[in-house]
Design a protein around this motif. Sequence first.
Motif, PDB file in Angstrom:
ATOM      1  N   GLY A 165       0.855  -1.097   0.070  1.00 29.40           N
ATOM      2  CA  GLY A 165      -0.065  -0.095   0.074  1.00 29.40           C
ATOM      3  C   GLY A 165       1.037   1.176   0.071  1.00 29.40           C
ATOM      4  N   GLY A 166       0.261   2.485  -0.309  1.00 36.71           N
ATOM      5  CA  GLY A 166       0.743   3.828  -0.509  1.00 36.71           C
ATOM      6  C   GLY A 166       1.428   4.365   0.630  1.00 36.71           C
ATOM      7  N   GLN A 167       0.623   4.155   1.781  1.00 38.99           N
ATOM      8  CA  GLN A 167       1.034   4.634   3.452  1.00 38.99           C
ATOM      9  C   GLN A 167       2.486   4.130   3.624  1.00 38.99           C
ATOM     10  OE1 GLN A 167      -0.148   7.368   5.052  1.00 38.99           O
ATOM     11  NE2 GLN A 167       1.476   7.033   6.477  1.00 38.99           N
ATOM     12  N   LEU A 168       2.543   2.681   3.621  1.00 39.62           N
ATOM     13  CA  LEU A 168       3.911   2.185   4.024  1.00 39.62           C
ATOM     14  C   LEU A 168       5.073   2.737   2.921  1.00 39.62           C
ATOM     15  CD1 LEU A 168       5.473   0.522   5.846  1.00 39.62           C
ATOM     16  CD2 LEU A 168       4.732  -1.391   4.811  1.00 39.62           C
ATOM     17  N   LEU A 169       4.810   2.607   1.802  1.00 41.14           N
ATOM     18  CA  LEU A 169       5.477   2.934   0.493  1.00 41.14           C
ATOM     19  C   LEU A 169       6.037   4.571   1.111  1.00 41.14           C
ATOM     20  CD1 LEU A 169       7.296   2.408  -1.716  1.00 41.14           C
ATOM     21  CD2 LEU A 169       5.401   3.405  -3.355  1.00 41.14           C
ATOM     22  N   ARG A 170       5.084   5.348   1.623  1.00 43.38           N
ATOM     23  CA  ARG A 170       5.620   6.818   1.904  1.00 43.38           C
ATOM     24  C   ARG A 170       6.396   6.724   3.164  1.00 43.38           C
ATOM     25  NH1 ARG A 170       0.339   7.905  -0.256  1.00 43.38           N
ATOM     26  NH2 ARG A 170      -0.592   7.262   1.921  1.00 43.38           N
ATOM     27  N   GLU A 171       6.152   5.921   3.976  1.00 46.13           N
ATOM     28  CA  GLU A 171       7.102   5.812   5.175  1.00 46.13           C
ATOM     29  C   GLU A 171       8.307   5.230   4.838  1.00 46.13           C
ATOM     30  OE1 GLU A 171       4.790   3.462   8.043  1.00 46.13           O
ATOM     31  OE2 GLU A 171       3.239   5.105   8.247  1.00 46.13           O
ATOM     32  N   LEU A 172       8.541   4.304   4.015  1.00 45.89           N
ATOM     33  CA  LEU A 172       9.745   3.788   3.643  1.00 45.89           C
ATOM     34  C   LEU A 172      10.333   4.779   2.924  1.00 45.89           C
ATOM     35  CD1 LEU A 172      11.561   1.439   3.187  1.00 45.89           C
ATOM     36  CD2 LEU A 172      10.440   0.700   1.077  1.00 45.89           C
ATOM     37  N   ARG A 173       9.864   5.338   2.012  1.00 44.45           N
ATOM     38  CA  ARG A 173      10.546   6.784   1.542  1.00 44.45           C
ATOM     39  C   ARG A 173      11.147   7.899   2.411  1.00 44.45           C
ATOM     40  NH1 ARG A 173      13.650   8.362  -2.597  1.00 44.45           N
ATOM     41  NH2 ARG A 173      13.315  10.368  -3.269  1.00 44.45           N
ATOM     42  N   GLU A 174      10.507   8.057   3.465  1.00 42.84           N
ATOM     43  CA  GLU A 174      10.901   8.694   4.519  1.00 42.84           C
ATOM     44  C   GLU A 174      12.226   8.099   5.260  1.00 42.84           C
ATOM     45  OE1 GLU A 174       7.949   9.251   7.574  1.00 42.84           O
ATOM     46  OE2 GLU A 174       6.663  10.513   6.228  1.00 42.84           O
ATOM     47  N   TYR A 175      12.423   6.858   5.356  1.00 38.75           N
ATOM     48  CA  TYR A 175      13.305   5.986   5.751  1.00 38.75           C
ATOM     49  C   TYR A 175      14.681   6.518   4.761  1.00 38.75           C
ATOM     50  CZ  TYR A 175      16.819   2.176   5.600  1.00 38.75           C
ATOM     51  OH  TYR A 175      17.881   1.444   5.422  1.00 38.75           O
ATOM     52  N   GLU A 176      14.362   6.266   3.676  1.00 45.09           N
ATOM     53  CA  GLU A 176      15.352   6.444   2.351  1.00 45.09           C
ATOM     54  C   GLU A 176      15.974   7.559   2.511  1.00 45.09           C
ATOM     55  OE1 GLU A 176      13.238   3.175  -0.625  1.00 45.09           O
ATOM     56  OE2 GLU A 176      12.959   5.398  -0.896  1.00 45.09           O
ATOM     57  N   LEU A 177      15.137   8.677   2.817  1.00 42.10           N
ATOM     58  CA  LEU A 177      15.705   9.866   2.770  1.00 42.10           C
ATOM     59  C   LEU A 177      16.590  10.323   4.173  1.00 42.10           C
ATOM     60  CD1 LEU A 177      12.393  11.893   1.245  1.00 42.10           C
ATOM     61  CD2 LEU A 177      14.831  11.243   0.117  1.00 42.10           C
ATOM     62  N   LEU A 178      16.464   9.605   4.979  1.00 46.20           N
ATOM     63  CA  LEU A 178      17.150   9.734   6.189  1.00 46.20           C
ATOM     64  C   LEU A 178      18.507   9.066   6.212  1.00 46.20           C
ATOM     65  CD1 LEU A 178      14.517   9.393   8.892  1.00 46.20           C
ATOM     66  CD2 LEU A 178      15.854  11.341   8.613  1.00 46.20           C
ATOM     67  N   LEU A 179      18.762   8.321   4.906  1.00 43.11           N
ATOM     68  CA  LEU A 179      20.121   7.627   4.839  1.00 43.11           C
ATOM     69  C   LEU A 179      21.082   8.579   4.695  1.00 43.11           C
ATOM     70  CD1 LEU A 179      19.134   4.683   2.713  1.00 43.11           C
ATOM     71  CD2 LEU A 179      19.628   4.465   4.974  1.00 43.11           C
ATOM     72  N   PRO A 180      22.184   8.383   5.492  1.00 46.53           N
ATOM     73  CA  PRO A 180      23.380   9.302   5.458  1.00 46.53           C
ATOM     74  C   PRO A 180      24.094   9.239   3.894  1.00 46.53           C
ATOM     75  CG  PRO A 180      23.985   7.774   7.114  1.00 46.53           C
ATOM     76  CD  PRO A 180      22.441   7.452   6.731  1.00 46.53           C
ATOM     77  N   LEU A 181      25.106  10.179   3.705  1.00 45.55           N
ATOM     78  CA  LEU A 181      25.755  10.140   2.393  1.00 45.55           C
ATOM     79  C   LEU A 181      27.044   9.706   2.597  1.00 45.55           C
ATOM     80  CD1 LEU A 181      24.321  13.198   0.851  1.00 45.55           C
ATOM     81  CD2 LEU A 181      23.311  10.906   0.453  1.00 45.55           C
ATOM     82  N   VAL A 182      27.721  10.079   3.653  1.00 44.95           N
ATOM     83  CA  VAL A 182      29.273   9.780   3.821  1.00 44.95           C
ATOM     84  C   VAL A 182      29.744   9.399   5.431  1.00 44.95           C
ATOM     85  CG1 VAL A 182      31.400  11.198   3.705  1.00 44.95           C
ATOM     86  CG2 VAL A 182      29.601  11.715   2.192  1.00 44.95           C
ATOM     87  N   ALA A 183      30.478   8.284   5.194  1.00 45.24           N
ATOM     88  CA  ALA A 183      31.065   7.978   6.425  1.00 45.24           C
ATOM     89  C   ALA A 183      32.225   8.603   6.615  1.00 45.24           C
ATOM     90  CB  ALA A 183      30.995   6.380   6.595  1.00 45.24           C
ATOM     91  N   VAL A 184      32.685   9.050   7.686  1.00 43.47           N
ATOM     92  CA  VAL A 184      34.210   9.711   8.005  1.00 43.47           C
ATOM     93  C   VAL A 184      34.936   9.090   9.069  1.00 43.47           C
ATOM     94  CG1 VAL A 184      35.233  11.902   8.524  1.00 43.47           C
ATOM     95  CG2 VAL A 184      32.979  11.905   7.107  1.00 43.47           C
ATOM     96  N   GLY A 185      36.035   8.477   8.624  1.00 47.16           N
ATOM     97  CA  GLY A 185      36.912   7.890   9.557  1.00 47.16           C
ATOM     98  C   GLY A 185      37.961   8.823  10.004  1.00 47.16           C
ATOM     99  N   ARG A 186      39.138   8.125  10.757  1.00 44.49           N
ATOM    100  CA  ARG A 186      40.217   9.134  11.100  1.00 44.49           C
ATOM    101  C   ARG A 186      40.817   9.417   9.722  1.00 44.49           C
ATOM    102  NH1 ARG A 186      40.558   9.126  16.268  1.00 44.49           N
ATOM    103  NH2 ARG A 186      39.686   7.402  17.463  1.00 44.49           N
ATOM    104  N   ALA A 187      41.009   8.656   8.747  1.00 41.41           N
ATOM    105  CA  ALA A 187      41.896   9.021   7.599  1.00 41.41           C
ATOM    106  C   ALA A 187      41.254   8.309   6.602  1.00 41.41           C
ATOM    107  CB  ALA A 187      43.335   8.594   7.783  1.00 41.41           C
ATOM    108  N   PHE A 188      39.878   8.292   6.280  1.00 43.41           N
ATOM    109  CA  PHE A 188      39.288   7.915   5.119  1.00 43.41           C
ATOM    110  C   PHE A 188      37.750   8.512   5.349  1.00 43.41           C
ATOM    111  CE2 PHE A 188      37.649   4.714   8.222  1.00 43.41           C
ATOM    112  CZ  PHE A 188      36.318   4.585   7.593  1.00 43.41           C
ATOM    113  N   CYS A 189      37.157   8.425   4.102  1.00 45.78           N
ATOM    114  CA  CYS A 189      35.884   8.904   3.748  1.00 45.78           C
ATOM    115  C   CYS A 189      35.090   7.718   2.880  1.00 45.78           C
ATOM    116  CB  CYS A 189      35.576  10.077   3.361  1.00 45.78           C
ATOM    117  SG  CYS A 189      36.062  11.477   4.355  1.00 45.78           S
ATOM    118  N   ALA A 190      33.825   7.484   2.928  1.00 46.05           N
ATOM    119  CA  ALA A 190      33.140   6.571   2.176  1.00 46.05           C
ATOM    120  C   ALA A 190      31.873   6.833   1.977  1.00 46.05           C
ATOM    121  CB  ALA A 190      33.226   5.247   2.929  1.00 46.05           C
ATOM    122  N   SER A 191      31.559   6.816   0.493  1.00 49.36           N
ATOM    123  CA  SER A 191      30.169   7.069  -0.104  1.00 49.36           C
ATOM    124  C   SER A 191      29.766   6.102  -1.093  1.00 49.36           C
ATOM    125  CB  SER A 191      30.065   8.560  -0.534  1.00 49.36           C
ATOM    126  OG  SER A 191      30.929   8.618  -1.472  1.00 49.36           O
TER     127      SER A 191
END
Length: 372
Positions: free
Chosen positions: A227-253
């Motif tokens: 259904g559409g309501q759960l798809l909208r809630e899943l979309r909210e989750y997807e948009l909350l996913l971060p873009l970049v992980a930062v370590g001491r001497a590395f980054c990842a995306s």
Amino acid sequence: MVSGADLIAALDVPLHRNARLDREAFHDLVVKTKAAMLTQDPAVRPKSRAGKPGGLVYARQPRALLIPDLHARIEFLGTLLGADAAALGFEGRSVADLAAAGQACVVCLGDVLHAEGREAAERWMLAERYKKYGHGSVRSESTSARAASFADTSSALYNPPLELEMERSFASLEAVMSLKTLIPENFHCLKGNHDNASNSGDHGDFPFFKYAEEGQMTADWFLASYGGQLLRELREYELLLPLVAVGRAFCASHAEPARSLDATEILDYLERPDVVQSLIWTDNGEACNGAAQKTLASLLSRPPARIGARWFCGHRPVSGLWNEREDGFVIQIHNPDRWQFVWIDNSAPEFPSCLLFQVEENGTLVQLGRIS
């Protein structure tokens, strides 16, 4: 206190379930995962200027484990977490034990949905034929009998290859979300361009297809199934996913930076679709010269060449062990034919050589190479 055994048990559920996750359970999992992301320690995930979760997560654990594009490979994730960590220098411990204890930060580079490879391509193209011509016109031995338990086989919409694909994709998503709820500070999944179940064209996402109309078929299947309501809630989750992980001497995306970016731009990503696009869609040869090196310098506040910093990414597949781009500052690690991951000593202020491993189907970890 969550244990490694708890993590393995949580992944065993979607790995071995013989039925689709019911709507109520799926809804509860999405709600719990969003709550875990919204309440993340600001030291781990700083807020944007608007007070929202920012696009950066900081890995400060002594080790970091980077998993390239998952693409519905739940067996990869489950086998890796259950593997004996002796080859990583931890006798008598599993990889899940290290993650649960905060001795390692596990980072998935996104693209949880949609299988890749020749078998997946055949399955997607067959699913598209079912969609166009109906199940009575297509016969195949390549689809699992398990798919029959995921749909009404009497329906005109019944599509066995699509059911099998959705089984794998959303079982993988369930596993990723479960890990986030259990060890939110020690497990992060970054956003990829395939993390778009609604096939949306906003917030830096675009509708897509690769082997067939995967994006639209996924959205249609989800709407019909949940259904559409759960798809909208899943979309909210997807948009909350971060873009970049930062370590001491590395980054990842997920993808290498298309242009140079600073911390404020990435933290404000929810209002910056251009920033999202720059970190999930970059093709080989599309990045501006020096983009990753300049972004590393900005996020690490140190000259990357001096400390040997690297930017790790997936998105574009490699045929060997890894590809180096931008004079070695960018390391691409996604080989769709291998269950491989990067193991980084994240305790030193300068980037040490890191190791590339493969996990075999029996759980054995095999060192493939050293990135220095």
